[in-house]
Write an enzyme that holds these catalytic residues in place. Structure first.
Site, short mmCIF file in Angstrom:
data_model
loop_
_atom_site.label_atom_id
_atom_site.label_comp_id
_atom_site.label_asym_id
_atom_site.label_seq_id
_atom_site.Cartn_x
_atom_site.Cartn_y
_atom_site.Cartn_z
N CYS A 133 0.83 -1.21 0.00
CA CYS A 133 0.00 0.00 0.00
C CYS A 133 0.87 1.25 0.00
O CYS A 133 1.37 1.68 1.04
CB CYS A 133 -0.94 -0.01 1.21
SG CYS A 133 -2.07 1.41 1.24
N CYS A 136 -0.66 4.07 2.09
CA CYS A 136 -0.46 3.91 3.53
C CYS A 136 0.96 4.24 3.96
O CYS A 136 1.17 4.89 4.99
CB CYS A 136 -0.77 2.47 3.94
SG CYS A 136 -2.35 1.82 3.40
N ASP A 137 1.95 3.79 3.20
CA ASP A 137 3.33 3.78 3.68
C ASP A 137 4.32 4.62 2.89
O ASP A 137 5.48 4.75 3.28
CB ASP A 137 3.85 2.33 3.71
CG ASP A 137 3.01 1.45 4.63
OD1 ASP A 137 2.58 1.95 5.68
OD2 ASP A 137 2.79 0.27 4.30
#
Length: 308
Positions: A133, A136-137
């Site tokens: 992701c 997300c990261d």
């Protein structure tokens, strides 16, 4: 004794559905499956979930959600669901590895599992320089080289997103042309930060003293030649597998296995069976959107039970 409602899955969608149905006095039973907390338990800091201006660790966020659900009376069964059936009276039978449960309504929130190549030692690196992701990261890898694995639109979108942070983005693909749409491929290949690595697959991971990814081994799909590439994170974009097979013909699925809902609702083709989160979402795959769907499914389930 039958349940009013059973929620299958213990990620953002499942926990949110549990909070809402518990507050509606439905005394939900959550059957968690093997990955308690869902995909967020494999991430480290979560910075994009509203209400946490300084961020929060993924496992901590999920534990907070479980505690909140328990506060309102949610019960948990730490078992794996094998199958779900539905009889003429409208009752569901949820069979797990340990026993069977009956319920008047079921919310499926079993998520989708990111595809990984299956390289030895891979599982312990997820969340430590290996992720699926970029949204997300990606922000954790500023001014360092990273890689995206894949050749479709999703891989290209991840690569483009990562150019906001990384110093270089290697796009690793097992073929010599991208499967992505023409406009997306052109956009990616013309970006100065994106460096395509053609005809290659990951053959292993390099780690530093702290156990974080520091590089990868690459193997050519044409010559079998092996090489090393230094980087700080690998973003997998080779697809997700929705965890929906245990439902048999109770639901309709698209070509990739995602549950198809009745348009404008969280309902499936089977009355009383609702779906929420990544198991029905191939587009967004975010914790906040899953939580929203869990809320919607809970409200619809409450109304269904009230009318039956």
């Amino acid at each position: 004794m039958s349940e009013q409602i059973i929620i299958i899955g213990a990620g953002c969608a499942g926990y949110t559905a549990a909070i809402y149905t518990a507050r509606a006095n439905l005394s939900p039973l959550v059957i968690t499956g093997s990955q308690l907390g869902g995909q967020l338990t494999t991430t480290t800091e979560v910075e994009n979930f509203p209400g946490f201006p300084d961020g929060i660790q993924g496992p901590e966020l999920m534990m907070n959600m479980q505690t909140q659900a328990e506060r309102f009376g949610t019960r948990f069964a730490y078992e794996n669901v094998i199958s779900v059936s539905h009889d003429n009276s409208g009752m569901f039978t949820v069979t797990t590895s340990a026993q069977s449960y009956q319920a008047r309504a079921v919310i499926v929130a079993t998520g989708a599992s990111a595809r990984y190549p299956g390289i030895e030692g891979e599982s312990r690196l997820i969340g430590h320089g290996l992720t699926a992701c970029a949204t997300c990261d990606g922000a954790f890898y500023r001014n360092v080289p990273v890689a995206v694995v894949g050749g479709g639109d999703s891989a290209c979108e991840e690569a483009m997103f990562l150019t906001r942070f990384a110093s270089e983005v290697y796009l690793i693909h097992r073929r010599d042309t991208l499967r992505a749409s023409r406009i997306m491929a052109e956009r990616v290949l013309s970006h100065e930060k994106i460096k395509p690595v053609w005809n290659a697959v990951i053959d292993g991971y390099l780690t530093d003293e702290s156990g974080e990814v520091s590089g990868i081994y690459l193997k050519s799909t044409t010559t079998e030649e092996r090489s090393e590439l230094a980087l700080k994170c690998v973003f997998m974009a080779i697809g997700h597998v929705p965890n929906s097979s245990f439902l048999g013909d109770l639901v309709e699925r698209d070509d990739h296995g995602y549950i198809i809902r009745i348009p404008g609702t969280m309902s499936t083709k089977t009355p009383g069976l609702f779906a929420a989160g990544d198991v029905t979402d191939s587009q967004y795959r975010q914790a906040i959107s899953s939580a929203g769907m869990g809320c919607s499914a809970a409200i619809e389930a409450e109304r269904y039970l009230a009318s039956h």
